[in-house]
Design an enzyme around this catalytic site. Sequence first.
Site, mmCIF file in Angstrom:
data_model
loop_
_atom_site.group_PDB
_atom_site.id
_atom_site.type_symbol
_atom_site.label_atom_id
_atom_site.label_comp_id
_atom_site.label_asym_id
_atom_site.label_seq_id
_atom_site.Cartn_x
_atom_site.Cartn_y
_atom_site.Cartn_z
ATOM 1 N N ARG A 79 2.986 -1.199 -1.988
ATOM 2 C CA ARG A 79 4.263 -0.639 -2.397
ATOM 3 C C ARG A 79 4.464 0.780 -1.864
ATOM 4 O O ARG A 79 4.283 1.045 -0.691
ATOM 5 C CB ARG A 79 4.401 -0.730 -3.912
ATOM 6 N N SER A 80 4.809 1.734 -2.740
ATOM 7 C CA SER A 80 5.181 3.070 -2.243
ATOM 8 C C SER A 80 4.017 3.891 -1.718
ATOM 9 O O SER A 80 4.247 4.966 -1.156
ATOM 10 C CB SER A 80 5.912 3.859 -3.331
ATOM 11 N N ALA A 81 2.797 3.421 -1.887
ATOM 12 C CA ALA A 81 1.696 4.099 -1.189
ATOM 13 C C ALA A 81 1.913 4.052 0.318
ATOM 14 O O ALA A 81 1.338 4.852 1.064
ATOM 15 C CB ALA A 81 0.361 3.470 -1.569
ATOM 16 N N THR A 82 2.773 3.126 0.775
ATOM 17 C CA THR A 82 3.152 3.064 2.194
ATOM 18 C C THR A 82 3.812 4.352 2.648
ATOM 19 O O THR A 82 3.719 4.719 3.831
ATOM 20 C CB THR A 82 4.123 1.897 2.425
ATOM 21 N N LYS A 83 4.502 5.034 1.742
ATOM 22 C CA LYS A 83 5.236 6.244 2.135
ATOM 23 C C LYS A 83 4.306 7.303 2.722
ATOM 24 O O LYS A 83 4.707 8.070 3.599
ATOM 25 C CB LYS A 83 5.991 6.818 0.938
#
Length: 398
Positions: A79-83
Site C-alpha cells: 500500500r502507501s509504503a510504496t510512496k
Amino acid sequence: MEENDVAIDGTVAEGFVAEGFEPVRDAFVRNFAELGEQGAAVTVYRDGRPVVDLWGGTKDVDAGVQGAPWESGTAQVVRSATKGVAAAVLLLLHQRGDLDLDAPVGSYWPEFKAHGKERTLVRHLLSHRAGVPALDRPLTPAQAADPDVAPDAVAAQAPMWEPGTDHGYHAHTYSWLTGELVRRVTGRSIGEWVAEEISRPLGLDLWIGLPEGEAGRVGRIGRISAPAAPGGLRVRPRRNVAEAYADPESLTQRAFGVIDPAPDENDPAYRAAVLPASNGIATAPSLARFYASLIGEVEGGGRLFTPETVALARTEESAGADRVLVVNTRFGLGYMLHGGASPLLGPGSFGHPGRGGALGFADPESGIAFGYVTNGMNKGVTADPRAQGLVRAVRGLV
C-alpha cells in the site's frame, strides 16, 4: 556479531536474528499470539547488513492454519509504503541533475498549470502541499490504471487550497503526480525506472507494476479484526477524526475515495498497474534493504542517496494539522518523519507506512533500516500496533 539460524515453534516463525536482537523475534511472535497476525515478515538491517529476518504464518490471509505457509520469498502489497519508493525516484533524479525540486511542475508537465496550479513546485508534490488530494470526479479502477487518463484528470483538477500554503495527505493522487512527472522527465514509467535503476542493481524483490511471472509469490491480503494491543497502543480516535472518516463529503473520504469503487487489491490487473501511491509489492528483506541503501552501502550492493539527499528526504517540509488525515503529521520530501502520527525509531528517522500495516524506514543515526509486510490489514492508516511493537523492540536495542 554472529547470526544464528532460529526457528520459533516451527509453524509460527522462521528465519534468523543476530545475537542481541532476540527481543525483535519475541515481538514478532507476540503479534501472532496477541494481535491477530495471519502472515507477515520483518527484516532489520544495521550498517548495511541484515540482523533480523523473520517470517511466519500463512501466505494468504484467508487460508487458515492449513494454508500455504509464508516463505522467505513471499511478497505482499505494501500500500502507501510504496510512496517512499516513489519519492526516492524523484530525489535520485534531482541528485543526478535531471529534476529541479524548486521548479514549477508545469515546466515539465505543461498541462498541469491549469486552474491556478502554475506556481506548484516539484517539492510541493513530495510534501503533500500540491492542493489536489482529491478529484471532483472519482476514477474507476480501469481509469486509475490508465497512464493517460488518470494524469490528465489530476492536471485538470482545480486545487483545494493554494499550492504550497498548507498540507494534506495525497493518498491516491500522489500516484499520478509523481508518476507523470517521472514519465515527462525520463520517458519511462516510474515502475520501469524502479525496476531498472533501483531493484535490479540492488537485487530487490520490489515492484511498482508486478510482472506476470512473479504473481505466484504474492499472497492475498484482507482485513483482520485485531484485539486491542497491550500497552495502550490502540486508542479511540478523537471525534473529529472519526467524523471525517465517516462523512462521505469530507476531504478525508474524498481523498481516500479517488478510485471508486475501491479496487480489489488481489486482482492481477490491479497488481500489474503502476500506482506508486498504493500498489507496490515487496518482500520484507527488500523493503529493508531499499531503506538501508538510502543511508549507506549495503552488503553486495551500493548506496543510492548521497548525504545531501538524505538531508533533503528528512528535512521537515510540512508539519501540523493535516487537511486529509485530520491529525498532526510531519513530512520531509516524500517521507513521513518521526512523530505522533507515525512513530519511527527516533527524531532523525524517515520512511513511510502503508495503510493497515506495512512499514519501511531508515534511521541514519543508528544505521538501522526496517521493513515489515503483512497480509492482514488493520483499520488504521498509520502507527499499526504490530509494526509499532517491532519498532519498540528495535528502539530498545540501539
